[in-house]
Design a protein around this motif. Structure first.
Motif, short mmCIF file in Angstrom:
data_model
loop_
_atom_site.label_atom_id
_atom_site.label_comp_id
_atom_site.label_asym_id
_atom_site.label_seq_id
_atom_site.Cartn_x
_atom_site.Cartn_y
_atom_site.Cartn_z
N SER A 28 -37.04 -23.89 -60.21
CA SER A 28 -38.49 -24.08 -60.13
C SER A 28 -38.87 -25.40 -59.46
CB SER A 28 -39.09 -24.04 -61.55
OG SER A 28 -38.51 -25.05 -62.37
N ASN A 29 -37.98 -26.41 -59.46
CA ASN A 29 -38.33 -27.67 -58.80
C ASN A 29 -37.79 -27.75 -57.38
OD1 ASN A 29 -35.61 -28.05 -59.29
ND2 ASN A 29 -35.81 -30.19 -59.91
N GLY A 30 -37.26 -26.63 -56.86
CA GLY A 30 -36.84 -26.58 -55.47
C GLY A 30 -35.38 -26.86 -55.23
N THR A 31 -34.61 -27.15 -56.28
CA THR A 31 -33.20 -27.42 -56.08
C THR A 31 -32.45 -26.12 -55.78
OG1 THR A 31 -32.65 -27.16 -58.43
CG2 THR A 31 -33.21 -29.37 -57.67
N SER A 32 -31.33 -26.24 -55.06
CA SER A 32 -30.48 -25.09 -54.81
C SER A 32 -29.62 -24.85 -56.04
CB SER A 32 -29.58 -25.36 -53.60
OG SER A 32 -28.60 -26.32 -53.93
N SER A 33 -28.80 -23.80 -56.00
CA SER A 33 -27.91 -23.51 -57.12
C SER A 33 -26.91 -24.64 -57.35
CB SER A 33 -27.17 -22.19 -56.87
OG SER A 33 -26.44 -22.26 -55.65
N ASN A 34 -26.70 -25.49 -56.32
CA ASN A 34 -25.82 -26.65 -56.45
C ASN A 34 -26.59 -27.91 -56.82
OD1 ASN A 34 -23.43 -25.28 -55.72
ND2 ASN A 34 -23.97 -25.43 -53.56
N GLY A 35 -27.88 -27.77 -57.14
CA GLY A 35 -28.68 -28.95 -57.45
C GLY A 35 -28.99 -29.75 -56.19
N TRP A 36 -29.33 -31.02 -56.40
CA TRP A 36 -29.70 -31.89 -55.28
C TRP A 36 -28.50 -32.57 -54.64
CZ3 TRP A 36 -34.03 -30.48 -53.67
CH2 TRP A 36 -35.18 -30.37 -54.45
N PHE A 37 -27.32 -32.44 -55.22
CA PHE A 37 -26.20 -33.26 -54.77
C PHE A 37 -25.88 -33.08 -53.29
CE2 PHE A 37 -21.65 -33.97 -53.99
CZ PHE A 37 -21.61 -35.33 -54.22
N ASP A 38 -25.80 -31.84 -52.82
CA ASP A 38 -25.45 -31.61 -51.42
C ASP A 38 -26.42 -32.34 -50.48
OD1 ASP A 38 -23.34 -30.02 -52.13
OD2 ASP A 38 -24.25 -28.13 -51.54
N LYS A 39 -27.69 -32.23 -50.77
CA LYS A 39 -28.71 -32.85 -49.92
C LYS A 39 -28.63 -34.38 -50.02
CE LYS A 39 -33.64 -32.38 -48.81
NZ LYS A 39 -34.91 -31.73 -49.19
N CYS A 40 -28.39 -34.89 -51.22
CA CYS A 40 -28.26 -36.34 -51.41
C CYS A 40 -27.03 -36.87 -50.67
CB CYS A 40 -28.15 -36.67 -52.89
SG CYS A 40 -29.68 -36.49 -53.83
N PHE A 41 -25.95 -36.09 -50.70
CA PHE A 41 -24.72 -36.51 -50.02
C PHE A 41 -24.93 -36.59 -48.52
CE2 PHE A 41 -20.65 -35.16 -47.99
CZ PHE A 41 -19.91 -36.29 -48.28
N LYS A 42 -25.59 -35.60 -47.94
CA LYS A 42 -25.85 -35.62 -46.51
C LYS A 42 -26.72 -36.81 -46.12
CE LYS A 42 -25.30 -30.66 -45.80
NZ LYS A 42 -25.92 -29.40 -45.36
N LYS A 43 -27.72 -37.12 -46.94
CA LYS A 43 -28.57 -38.28 -46.68
C LYS A 43 -27.75 -39.57 -46.78
CE LYS A 43 -32.28 -40.96 -46.50
NZ LYS A 43 -31.71 -42.25 -46.95
N LEU A 44 -26.87 -39.64 -47.76
CA LEU A 44 -26.04 -40.83 -47.93
C LEU A 44 -25.18 -41.08 -46.70
CD1 LEU A 44 -24.90 -43.06 -49.90
CD2 LEU A 44 -23.09 -41.40 -50.41
N LEU A 45 -24.61 -40.03 -46.13
CA LEU A 45 -23.77 -40.19 -44.95
C LEU A 45 -24.57 -40.66 -43.74
CD1 LEU A 45 -21.10 -37.36 -45.00
CD2 LEU A 45 -21.03 -39.63 -46.00
N LEU A 46 -25.82 -40.28 -43.69
CA LEU A 46 -26.67 -40.78 -42.61
C LEU A 46 -26.90 -42.28 -42.76
CD1 LEU A 46 -29.22 -37.86 -42.38
CD2 LEU A 46 -27.58 -38.51 -40.63
N ASP A 47 -26.94 -42.75 -43.99
CA ASP A 47 -27.10 -44.19 -44.25
C ASP A 47 -25.78 -44.94 -44.04
OD1 ASP A 47 -29.80 -44.22 -44.87
OD2 ASP A 47 -29.47 -43.84 -47.00
N GLU A 48 -24.69 -44.36 -44.49
CA GLU A 48 -23.40 -45.06 -44.46
C GLU A 48 -22.70 -44.98 -43.11
OE1 GLU A 48 -22.31 -46.98 -46.65
OE2 GLU A 48 -23.34 -46.47 -48.50
N GLY A 49 -22.89 -43.89 -42.38
CA GLY A 49 -22.21 -43.73 -41.11
C GLY A 49 -20.78 -43.23 -41.29
N ILE A 50 -20.03 -43.21 -40.20
CA ILE A 50 -18.66 -42.73 -40.23
C ILE A 50 -17.69 -43.87 -40.51
CG2 ILE A 50 -16.84 -41.55 -38.94
CD1 ILE A 50 -19.14 -39.74 -39.58
N TYR A 51 -17.54 -44.77 -39.56
CA TYR A 51 -16.57 -45.86 -39.70
C TYR A 51 -17.23 -47.19 -39.37
CZ TYR A 51 -12.77 -49.07 -38.66
OH TYR A 51 -11.96 -50.16 -38.64
#
Length: 199
Positions: free
Chosen positions: A8-31
């Motif tokens: 009901s709050n828009g999360t996927s069956s995996n919750g928000w973690f997948d989306k949060c992880f992708k955003k984190l990688l955009l902040d952290e970068g590769i190397y």
């Protein structure tokens, strides 16, 4: 009405973690590399996490990018609390991202202090995100909580610089990270389009 894969709050069956992880990688970068943290892959430093770094960096060098990302994803799950799935994505992502940046306990303590200062909550500042902290947040306008949280974070970063002027060079980056409203790549980022959706 939501689909079977969406709550009901828009999360996927995996919750928000997948989306949060992708955003984190955009902040952290590769190397990246700096004198303090040494070599870093996906935000995981060789100095602090030599075992995890070695495994992920080796996979990346071998071109096994999906496996490297899955290993990084497994590493970062330690910073995510399933109760964050009950929050809006905007606030869940901010708590998770900050937990990675300054530590989970400190991130939650600042959040609890924010609620006590601006909303007259009576939370124990223990750094534990449990049902009481969740209830205090969800009974309020969460975007307002997030705005106050960011304000407290900026004060926290300023206090670090006041105590150690050598940290001043990081201040702008901290401010940008806390106040960023949309994801964007910086000069150290390369393609991360092959991210898997689950670990």
């Amino acid at each position: 009405m939501t689909s079977s894969n969406t709550s009901s709050n828009g999360t996927s069956s995996n919750g928000w973690f997948d989306k949060c992880f992708k955003k984190l990688l955009l902040d952290e970068g590769i190397y990246s590399y700096d004198k303090k943290g040494g070599n870093t892959i996906y935000g995981i430093t060789q100095k602090n996490y030599p075992g995890e770094f070695s495994k992920i960096f080796s996979l990346y060098q071998e071109g096994r990018i999906d496996e490297a990302l899955l290993s990084a994803k497994t590493f970062y799950r330690r910073y995510y609390n399933k109760l964050y799935d009950e929050l809006t994505y905007q606030l869940a992502e901010k708590i998770f991202n900050l937990s990675v940046n300054i530590g989970k306990v400190r991130a939650i303590k600042i959040l609890q202090s924010t609620l006590n200062i601006y909303y007259s909550s009576d939370l124990k500042i223990d750094g534990i995100f449990g049902q009481k902290t969740l209830k205090e947040i969800t009974s309020k306008y969460e975007l307002g909580v997030r705005a106050c949280y960011i304000f407290q974070l900026l004060k926290y970063h300023n206090a670090i610089v006041d105590g150690n002027l050598a940290q001043k060079k990081f201040l702008i980056g901290w401010f940008v990270r806390e106040d960023r409203k949309s994801t964007r790549l910086n000069s150290s980022h390369t393609d991360i389009s092959r991210m898997p959706s689950s670990a």
